[in-house]
Write an enzyme that holds these catalytic residues in place. Structure first.
Site, PDB file in Angstrom:
ATOM      1  CB  CYS A  67      -0.908   0.010   1.223  1.00 36.05           C
ATOM      2  SG  CYS A  67      -2.055   1.412   1.275  1.00 36.05           S
ATOM      3  CB  CYS A 120     -19.737  -0.522   7.007  1.00 35.26           C
ATOM      4  SG  CYS A 120     -18.767  -1.374   8.278  1.00 35.26           S
ATOM      5  CB  CYS A 133     -19.392  -5.141   3.252  1.00 36.43           C
ATOM      6  SG  CYS A 133     -18.746  -3.513   3.717  1.00 36.43           S
ATOM      7  CB  CYS A 163      -2.086   0.216   8.180  1.00 37.53           C
ATOM      8  SG  CYS A 163      -2.592  -1.063   7.014  1.00 37.53           S
ATOM      9  CB  CYS A 214     -15.915  -7.612   4.947  1.00 36.13           C
ATOM     10  SG  CYS A 214     -17.328  -7.464   6.073  1.00 36.13           S
ATOM     11  NE  ARG A 233     -19.445  -5.664  11.399  1.00 41.90           N
ATOM     12  CZ  ARG A 233     -19.497  -5.245  10.141  1.00 41.90           C
ATOM     13  NH1 ARG A 233     -18.379  -5.062   9.454  1.00 41.90           N
ATOM     14  NH2 ARG A 233     -20.654  -5.007   9.565  1.00 41.90           N
ATOM     15  CB  CYS A 272      -2.680   4.271   7.680  1.00 41.96           C
ATOM     16  SG  CYS A 272      -3.689   4.922   6.338  1.00 41.96           S
TER      17      CYS A 272
END
Length: 441
Positions: free
Chosen positions: A65, A202, A142, A72, A109, A272, A69
């Site tokens: 990626c 979400c 999702c 992460c 997901c 959740r 972040c």
């Protein structure tokens, strides 16, 4: 406790607490944690009964990626020893999803690392969605692909996607201390794009990154204003070798207070329990089921989770039941209003940010607000909904907020007074999607 009676009364009317009341929940002591759980549990049961919705993650593309972040493990330059692979083929993703569905999940997901999808990526994921839906009647799908461009949410909807995940993660005031390659406003824009396309939104948060109580309240109230149908609550998994590796700020009791605060602020939304529950809630996970009505089954994006069989046993032992594919997750008023895919006018009359002065708070199985609460106490990348926390080392890593407002419980602390670092509970995922090893669903 007058505070808890007030919050229960408001929650049963879909009336949000004040900021001061939300802060007061986080400030309660460990001695009061069972009372807090019991009170929030009454709100949870009023809107969702004892049903637990199971969700299953499929990491379509892991690592690689370009975003920074700091939580992460998939970010650019990450030294965390995670699985790294490019896009799964639709048949591979469908096969991975089948394992979770066989274990009782009703929502799949689909997550991919990256800043956001290209049009080619959207086409690829659309094929995956169609493959999963063709083979599994009644399944919800999702997508979680990062920041969306104009028209992409509509294409995913037309392919059969039911929902789109994009978390706010932390408060607007501290966001640039966690991520510098995109903005808080970018995230809000993507959630709104999902709304506007008629997808169920979400969006949630990550707790334990060094934020203050005020930061937690800020992000949860911001989520309430966006009115997502699902609010995932992640607890930071501090991978060794990442910028937040030393951020061990959570105790099980602290996690329960956070979940209770989210339930009071968004009483009728699907709350959740997401990444980090095994690491931070540990043996108190069953108590969290009295607060949240949804969780992820099995492993997360880059870390291992509790075995699916253990999740099912925990749910049954705590007196809850797995929500079936034929059951509707959301309360009737949210379904009637179309969930998150409604016009602003409709959303203002239906979501977790709204109140209803005419709605009755009594009914079968719903005690009066003043009654005792003992009945409830017995028991990623930028787009990632959970479990992909971590990052890279290096001098350019974003600074971490240093504010602390909740002292840890005495028996949860080390010699420095901070919560013990339970690195023994953090394990990199080595099975499931992207491997030849069967998942643990």
């Amino acid at each position: 406790m007058d505070l808890l009676n007030t919050l229960v009364d408001k929650g049963l009317r879909r009336e949000p607490p004040t900021r001061d009341e939300a802060l007061a929940v986080l400030a309660t002591s460990d001695d009061d944690v069972l009372d807090v759980v019991a009170a929030a549990g009454r709100v949870r049961r009023h809107w969702f009964g004892r049903r637990v919705k199971l969700n299953y993650l499929v990491n379509l593309k892991s690592g690689l990626c370009p975003e920074d972040c700091s939580y992460c493990s998939q970010r650019l330059g990450s030294t965390a020893g995670i699985l790294k692979y490019t896009w799964l083929k639709p048949e591979q993703a469908s096969q991975a999803a089948a394992a979770g569905l066989a274990g009782g999940a009703k929502r799949v997901c689909l997550v991919a690392s990256g800043r956001g999808p290209t049009d080619r990526d959207v086409a690829r994921v659309s094929d995956t969605i169609k493959a999963i839906k063709e083979q599994n009647e009644g399944v919800e799908v999702c997508a979680c692909l990062g920041l969306l461009s104009d028209g992409q949410a509509e294409r995913l909807r037309d392919a059969g996607a039911d929902a789109y995940n994009h978390n706010l993660n932390t408060s607007e005031g501290t966001y640039e201390q966690i991520t510098t390659t995109h903005t808080y406003a970018d995230r809000v824009d993507t959630v709104r794009k999902a709304h506007g396309a008629g997808l169920s939104a979400c969006s949630g948060l990550i707790a334990g990154m060094g934020e203050s109580d005020a930061d937690l309240v800020d992000v949860v109230f911001a989520l309430r204003e966006l009115d997502p149908d699902s609010v995932p609550v992640n607890f930071l998994i501090p991978f060794e070798g990442t910028p937040l590796a030393k951020e061990w700020n959570l105790t099980p009791q602290r996690c329960l207070r956070i979940l209770a605060m989210v339930r009071f602020v968004c009483p009728d939304a699907e709350v959740r329990i997401a990444g980090g529950r095994e690491v931070h809630l540990r043996t108190l996970q069953p108590l969290a089921l009295h607060l949240a009505n949804s969780l992820f089954l099995g492993d997360y994006l880059t870390s291992e989770g509790q075995a699916g069989k253990a999740d099912l046993e925990m749910i049954a032992d705590a007196g809850f039941e797995v929500e079936g594919t034929g059951e509707v997750t959301l309360p009737p008023h949210r379904v009637t209003a179309g969930g998150c895919g409604t016009s602003p006018a409709a959303a203002s009359s239906a979501g977790c940010a709204s109140s209803s002065s005419t709605e009755s708070v009594s009914g079968p199985g719903v005690p009066a607000a003043g009654e005792g609460a003992s009945d409830g106490a017995s028991a990623g990348p930028g787009c990632g909904p959970c479990g992909g926390h971590g990052g890279t080392t290096g001098q350019d890593a974003p600074a971490v907020p240093a504010t602390r407002t909740a002292p840890p419980a005495a028996d949860e602390t080390g010699s420095t007074g901070a919560p013990k670092a339970r690195t023994d509970l953090v394990a990199v995922r080595r099975r499931g999607a992207g491997t030849d090893v069967a998942p643990n669903a």
